[in-house]
Design an enzyme around this catalytic site. Structure first.
Site, mmCIF file in Angstrom:
data_model
loop_
_atom_site.group_PDB
_atom_site.id
_atom_site.type_symbol
_atom_site.label_atom_id
_atom_site.label_comp_id
_atom_site.label_asym_id
_atom_site.label_seq_id
_atom_site.Cartn_x
_atom_site.Cartn_y
_atom_site.Cartn_z
ATOM 1 N N LYS A 113 -44.926 60.717 13.960
ATOM 2 C CA LYS A 113 -45.318 61.467 12.763
ATOM 3 C C LYS A 113 -45.778 62.879 13.134
ATOM 4 O O LYS A 113 -46.390 63.066 14.186
ATOM 5 C CB LYS A 113 -46.483 60.696 12.129
ATOM 6 C CG LYS A 113 -46.987 61.244 10.829
ATOM 7 C CD LYS A 113 -48.200 60.472 10.361
ATOM 8 C CE LYS A 113 -49.448 60.854 11.140
ATOM 9 N NZ LYS A 113 -50.699 60.342 10.557
ATOM 10 N N LYS A 115 -55.033 54.881 17.669
ATOM 11 C CA LYS A 115 -56.040 55.878 18.047
ATOM 12 C C LYS A 115 -57.000 55.330 19.102
ATOM 13 O O LYS A 115 -57.431 56.064 19.993
ATOM 14 C CB LYS A 115 -56.810 56.358 16.828
ATOM 15 C CG LYS A 115 -55.937 57.235 15.947
ATOM 16 C CD LYS A 115 -56.716 57.879 14.830
ATOM 17 C CE LYS A 115 -55.783 58.773 14.037
ATOM 18 N NZ LYS A 115 -56.384 59.274 12.821
ATOM 19 N N LYS A 143 -51.792 66.379 12.662
ATOM 20 C CA LYS A 143 -52.489 67.669 12.729
ATOM 21 C C LYS A 143 -52.730 68.098 14.160
ATOM 22 O O LYS A 143 -52.740 69.261 14.478
ATOM 23 C CB LYS A 143 -53.851 67.567 12.040
ATOM 24 C CG LYS A 143 -53.788 67.380 10.535
ATOM 25 C CD LYS A 143 -55.179 67.538 9.937
ATOM 26 C CE LYS A 143 -55.286 66.913 8.563
ATOM 27 N NZ LYS A 143 -55.567 65.461 8.615
HETATM 28 P P1 TYM Z 1 -54.747 62.831 6.622
HETATM 29 O O1 TYM Z 1 -55.806 63.872 6.592
HETATM 30 O O2 TYM Z 1 -54.222 62.408 7.951
HETATM 31 O O3 TYM Z 1 -53.526 63.296 5.750
HETATM 32 C C1 TYM Z 1 -53.694 63.776 4.426
HETATM 33 C C2 TYM Z 1 -52.490 63.370 3.603
HETATM 34 O O4 TYM Z 1 -51.290 63.869 4.189
HETATM 35 C C3 TYM Z 1 -50.378 62.797 4.403
HETATM 36 N N1 TYM Z 1 -49.644 63.049 5.642
HETATM 37 C C4 TYM Z 1 -48.311 63.049 5.759
HETATM 38 N N2 TYM Z 1 -47.336 62.832 4.854
HETATM 39 C C5 TYM Z 1 -46.052 62.916 5.282
HETATM 40 N N3 TYM Z 1 -45.710 63.195 6.568
HETATM 41 C C6 TYM Z 1 -46.653 63.424 7.507
HETATM 42 N N4 TYM Z 1 -46.310 63.713 8.756
HETATM 43 C C7 TYM Z 1 -48.024 63.341 7.113
HETATM 44 N N5 TYM Z 1 -49.196 63.513 7.766
HETATM 45 C C8 TYM Z 1 -50.178 63.310 6.857
HETATM 46 C C9 TYM Z 1 -51.247 61.554 4.543
HETATM 47 O O5 TYM Z 1 -50.502 60.384 4.257
HETATM 48 C C10 TYM Z 1 -52.321 61.843 3.524
HETATM 49 O O6 TYM Z 1 -51.876 61.496 2.230
HETATM 50 N N6 TYM Z 1 -57.148 58.514 5.871
HETATM 51 C C11 TYM Z 1 -56.614 59.702 5.240
HETATM 52 C C12 TYM Z 1 -57.646 60.508 4.494
HETATM 53 C C13 TYM Z 1 -58.390 59.743 3.467
HETATM 54 C C14 TYM Z 1 -57.909 59.350 2.197
HETATM 55 C C15 TYM Z 1 -58.994 58.689 1.559
HETATM 56 C C16 TYM Z 1 -56.671 59.474 1.565
HETATM 57 C C17 TYM Z 1 -59.688 59.338 3.562
HETATM 58 N N7 TYM Z 1 -60.036 58.711 2.414
HETATM 59 C C18 TYM Z 1 -58.864 58.146 0.279
HETATM 60 C C19 TYM Z 1 -56.558 58.928 0.285
HETATM 61 C C20 TYM Z 1 -57.614 58.280 -0.341
HETATM 62 C C21 TYM Z 1 -56.028 60.601 6.298
HETATM 63 O O7 TYM Z 1 -56.329 60.484 7.447
HETATM 64 O O8 TYM Z 1 -55.217 61.566 5.792
#
Ligand code: TYM
Length: 334
Positions: free
Chosen positions: A197, A112, A200
């Protein structure tokens, strides 16, 4: 009882990747078998350039979509991270345990930060410290398990390291959590660029299926998915990532026990496979879209869920974070 925490960041509309990698398991399994908390982790959305009104809108939309997907506020706690001060309070303490080198090694930071620089922008300090805030999200609740997609594995590993280090230095304070990942679709790839990947926010969105996409849009995106040269339907993530991704998605739509390699054996053409993937995804998302439309008409309900959730979350996090403050030597308020 097992404690579970996971979160989702309101930086864009929720995708099929979010759903298959994380949300579906929260709904079908985690909230039924453990004391589960799920956060709309809005502070994390401020680590890159953001539009305040959009973050607000996306936070509400994410909460509504999680409820529409089937999170049940009677069974789990759904809340907004910034409504619970304990996350930021604990994050600072953990910054005093983490090292600069550790932060710079995080893959997501490297990617990023490089993208931000390539755009001519500057990198926010919070992008570097993001994983510490994530560790605070998890450790504040005495979390045992963190159900996430593959891309979060390194962050959860760091969380474990910080918990162990803190406990060794200051006495046992934190539960050391572990990540759990789905058997299939732990990393759903972009349909136009199957070596990246499905995230969003991508420039065009053509390779991303959003949970709120109309069925026709889903079909179009799936039918136009990039597949590999060749004509045999075989499951090989290295040699044929486009095809493997479609097989992963179809297997995941059928259920977590479904094996994508076995699904491949059912097909002799890419076209037939794509049609079935499109149908499966449309059917998977249909009830979510329907329930979302109902909930949007009742914002008071969503607000109520978030209010109750924040109250419950505060009650759980407060004693853990207070304990950590005492452990490092901060004088209790007099
Ligand atoms: P985020 O918002 O990017 O994604 C949320 C969840 O979706 C999963 N995910 C995916 N799984 C499979 N294939 C994909 N293409 C894909 N894109 C996203 C992510 O692995 C995640 O489980 N840093 C985290 C948010 C966060 C968090 C936490 C998660 C902040 N604090 C504490 C767990 C515990 C994030 O950016 O997720």
């Amino acid at each position: 009882m097992t404690r579970i925490f996971s979160g989702i960041k309101p930086t864009g509309h929720l995708t099929l990747g979010n759903y298959l990698g994380a949300v579906r398991r929260w709904v079908r399994k985690d909230q039924h078998r453990a004391e589960a908390l799920f956060g709309i982790v809005d502070l994390h959305a401020l680590t890159v350039e953001h539009d305040p009104a959009r973050v607000r809108r996306l936070s509400r939309q994410a909460a509504t979509l999680l409820l529409a997907s089937g999170l049940d506020p009677e069974r789990c706690t759904l809340f907004v991270q910034s409504h619970v001060d304990e996350h930021a309070r604990l994050s600072y303490l953990l910054e005093c345990v983490a090292t600069d080198g550790e932060m710079r090694r995080m893959i997501q930071y490297k990617e990023k930060a490089a993208a931000e620089r390539a755009r001519g922008g500057s990198v926010r300090l919070s992008l570097l410290t993001y994983p510490v805030l994530m560790a605070a999200d998890i450790l504040a609740y005495g979390t045992d398990e963190v159900p996430v997609g593959d891309d979060q594995a390194q962050h959860v590993e760091l969380t474990r390291d910080l918990a162990v280090r803190f406990n060794q230095r200051y006495g046992h304070t934190f539960t050391v959590p572990r990540a759990t990942h789905p058997r299939v679709a732990a990393r759903v790839m972009d349909l136009q660029d199957p070596r990246s990947k499905m995230g969003k926010s991508h420039e065009s969105g053509a390779g991303i299926v959003y949970l709120l996409d109309e069925p026709e849009a889903v079909r179009k995106k799936v039918m136009r998915a990039v597949t590999d040269s060749g004509s045999d339907v075989v499951y090989d993530r290295e040699a044929g990532p486009g095809l493997a991704n479609l097989l992963d998605v179809l297997a995941a739509c059928r259920g977590e026990e479904c094996d994508p390699a076995a699904v491949a054996a059912e097909y002799s053409s890419y076209g037939a496979l794509k049609r079935d993937v499109a149908d499966a995804v449309v059917e998977l998302l249909r009830p979510v879209r329907k329930r979302h439309a109902e909930l949007v008409a009742d914002p008071g309900y969503v607000d109520g869920v978030l209010r109750t959730g924040a109250g419950r979350a505060r009650g759980l996090a407060r004693p853990v974070v207070d304990r950590a403050y005492r452990a490092v030597g901060l004088l209790p308020p007099v």
